[in-house]
Design a protein around this motif. Structure first.
Motif, mmCIF file in Angstrom:
data_model
loop_
_atom_site.group_PDB
_atom_site.id
_atom_site.type_symbol
_atom_site.label_atom_id
_atom_site.label_comp_id
_atom_site.label_asym_id
_atom_site.label_seq_id
_atom_site.Cartn_x
_atom_site.Cartn_y
_atom_site.Cartn_z
ATOM 1 N N ARG A 3 183.731 49.717 62.917
ATOM 2 C CA ARG A 3 182.761 50.688 62.391
ATOM 3 C C ARG A 3 182.386 49.975 61.037
ATOM 4 N N ILE A 4 180.946 50.130 60.893
ATOM 5 C CA ILE A 4 180.141 49.551 60.008
ATOM 6 C C ILE A 4 179.212 50.714 59.099
ATOM 7 N N VAL A 5 179.179 50.600 57.901
ATOM 8 C CA VAL A 5 178.352 51.621 57.203
ATOM 9 C C VAL A 5 177.375 50.511 56.322
ATOM 10 N N GLY A 6 176.184 50.984 56.232
ATOM 11 C CA GLY A 6 175.183 50.306 55.802
ATOM 12 C C GLY A 6 174.179 51.098 54.642
ATOM 13 N N ILE A 7 173.779 50.452 53.474
ATOM 14 C CA ILE A 7 173.015 51.301 52.699
ATOM 15 C C ILE A 7 171.917 50.307 52.066
ATOM 16 N N PRO A 58 177.259 67.078 46.695
ATOM 17 C CA PRO A 58 177.999 66.733 48.077
ATOM 18 C C PRO A 58 177.904 65.432 48.559
ATOM 19 N N ASP A 59 176.775 64.824 48.226
ATOM 20 C CA ASP A 59 176.423 63.516 49.029
ATOM 21 C C ASP A 59 177.455 62.332 48.452
ATOM 22 N N VAL A 60 178.036 62.605 47.373
ATOM 23 C CA VAL A 60 179.008 61.432 46.960
ATOM 24 C C VAL A 60 179.964 61.550 47.785
ATOM 25 N N LYS A 61 180.653 62.741 48.110
ATOM 26 C CA LYS A 61 181.564 62.652 49.113
ATOM 27 C C LYS A 61 181.253 62.311 50.265
ATOM 28 N N ARG A 62 180.158 62.516 50.789
ATOM 29 C CA ARG A 62 179.563 62.109 51.965
ATOM 30 C C ARG A 62 179.410 60.512 51.996
ATOM 31 N N LEU A 63 179.098 59.842 50.863
ATOM 32 C CA LEU A 63 179.107 58.664 50.613
ATOM 33 C C LEU A 63 180.577 57.916 50.641
ATOM 34 N N GLN A 64 181.254 58.457 50.078
ATOM 35 C CA GLN A 64 182.619 57.976 49.947
ATOM 36 C C GLN A 64 183.165 58.122 51.106
ATOM 37 N N ASP A 65 183.159 59.509 52.019
ATOM 38 C CA ASP A 65 183.855 59.462 53.303
ATOM 39 C C ASP A 65 183.212 58.217 54.366
ATOM 40 N N ALA A 66 182.064 58.108 54.446
ATOM 41 C CA ALA A 66 181.667 57.180 55.092
ATOM 42 C C ALA A 66 181.974 55.715 55.005
ATOM 43 N N PHE A 67 182.090 55.407 53.775
ATOM 44 C CA PHE A 67 182.661 54.034 53.251
ATOM 45 C C PHE A 67 184.195 53.944 53.525
ATOM 46 N N THR A 68 184.798 55.104 53.416
ATOM 47 C CA THR A 68 186.186 55.123 53.672
ATOM 48 C C THR A 68 186.693 55.144 55.349
ATOM 49 N N ARG A 69 185.815 55.578 56.124
ATOM 50 C CA ARG A 69 185.851 55.399 57.655
ATOM 51 C C ARG A 69 185.532 54.091 58.154
ATOM 52 N N ALA A 70 184.653 53.448 57.279
ATOM 53 C CA ALA A 70 184.178 52.102 57.978
ATOM 54 C C ALA A 70 185.145 50.791 57.765
ATOM 55 N N ASP A 71 185.024 49.820 58.720
ATOM 56 C CA ASP A 71 185.682 48.642 58.442
ATOM 57 C C ASP A 71 184.863 47.491 57.816
ATOM 58 N N GLY A 72 183.487 47.659 58.091
ATOM 59 C CA GLY A 72 182.731 46.593 57.273
ATOM 60 C C GLY A 72 181.524 47.388 56.699
ATOM 61 N N LEU A 73 180.900 46.470 55.891
ATOM 62 C CA LEU A 73 179.484 47.205 55.112
ATOM 63 C C LEU A 73 178.493 46.128 55.268
ATOM 64 N N ILE A 74 177.381 46.751 55.353
ATOM 65 C CA ILE A 74 175.957 45.840 55.061
ATOM 66 C C ILE A 74 175.297 46.545 53.934
ATOM 67 N N LYS A 103 187.534 45.932 52.848
ATOM 68 C CA LYS A 103 186.313 46.261 53.678
ATOM 69 C C LYS A 103 185.898 44.782 54.068
ATOM 70 N N VAL A 104 185.120 44.434 54.819
ATOM 71 C CA VAL A 104 184.577 43.413 55.058
ATOM 72 C C VAL A 104 182.782 43.526 54.762
ATOM 73 N N ALA A 105 182.307 42.770 54.019
ATOM 74 C CA ALA A 105 181.108 43.288 53.410
ATOM 75 C C ALA A 105 180.244 41.862 53.746
ATOM 76 N N GLY A 106 178.613 42.335 54.322
ATOM 77 C CA GLY A 106 177.609 41.096 54.207
ATOM 78 C C GLY A 106 176.585 41.780 53.585
ATOM 79 N N PHE A 107 175.894 40.599 52.955
ATOM 80 C CA PHE A 107 174.929 41.005 52.056
ATOM 81 C C PHE A 107 173.455 40.459 52.337
ATOM 82 N N ILE A 108 172.351 41.395 52.209
ATOM 83 C CA ILE A 108 171.154 40.826 52.288
ATOM 84 C C ILE A 108 170.233 41.258 51.048
ATOM 85 N N SER A 109 169.420 40.257 50.642
ATOM 86 C CA SER A 109 168.510 40.430 49.346
ATOM 87 C C SER A 109 167.097 40.351 49.824
ATOM 88 N N ILE A 110 166.231 41.269 49.232
ATOM 89 C CA ILE A 110 164.755 41.315 49.446
ATOM 90 C C ILE A 110 164.086 40.740 48.060
#
Length: 181
Positions: A3-7, A58-74, A103-110
């Motif tokens: 499970r990956i979450v990206g922002i 409430p979006d803070v909790k939504r953000l935190q919950d999504a990151f809690t559920r995730a195994d990895g991050l973009i 969490k396992v994180a990957g990074f992209i810069s623009i």
């Protein structure tokens, strides 16, 4: 399943950061991962004040919950003044070790100019501080204003291959480090 979450840390309506995130998410999904993309442009997040509770947002909790559920991050950031955007930094600051550690994180810069690693290196420091794992692959998309086709695809084949390698590394390392299939 991985499970990956990206922002993406850009609030621009026609954000290249968001476009890069969508491409990375698509490539990650093609490898069998479940990907949730949160659009910070559509979320109502306060400036972090160092507190633990933001009941009026409430979006803070939504953000935190999504990151809690995730195994990895973009995590995708435009590079502003040689570093991570304030938007992305604030979103990360609204979370704690509980949401980010392990969490396992990957990074992209623009970047508007030439590619460099300043923002990517800063993200590595930030995520290391909260005990997350950073994959070795990273992508810097320089001169973003001419890097994408009108359809939102990367024009440079080598850059597109790097994004595929990034997605592959994120999924494989997340499986290994998090012990998920």
């Amino acid at each position: 399943m991985v499970r990956i979450v990206g922002i993406a840390g850009s609030l621009r309506p026609d954000s290249y950061s968001q476009l890069a995130l969508e491409l990375a998410a698509q490539k990650t999904q093609e490898l069998g991962a479940e990907v949730e993309v949160l659009d910070l442009r559509k979320m109502n997040l306060p400036f972090c004040d160092g507190g633990d509770d933001y009941p009026d947002y409430p979006d803070v909790k939504r953000l935190q919950d999504a990151f809690t559920r995730a195994d990895g991050l973009i995590l995708v950031t435009p590079e502003y003044h040689g570093s991570v955007s304030g938007v992305l930094k604030n979103a990360l600051d609204l979370m704690s070790f509980d949401h980010l550690a392990g969490k396992v994180a990957g990074f992209i810069s623009i970047l508007g100019g030439q590619s460099n690693n300043n923002a990517l290196n800063d993200l590595r420091v930030i995520l290391r501080w909260v005990h997350a794992w950073s994959i070795p692959e990273q992508v810097a998309i320089g001169q973003a204003w001419k890097a994408f086709s009108p359809e939102g695809k990367l024009l440079d084949e080598k850059l597109s291959q790097r994004l595929e390698q990034f997605a592959q590394s994120l999924v494989e390392n997340t499986r290994k480090l998090r012990g998920v299939d």
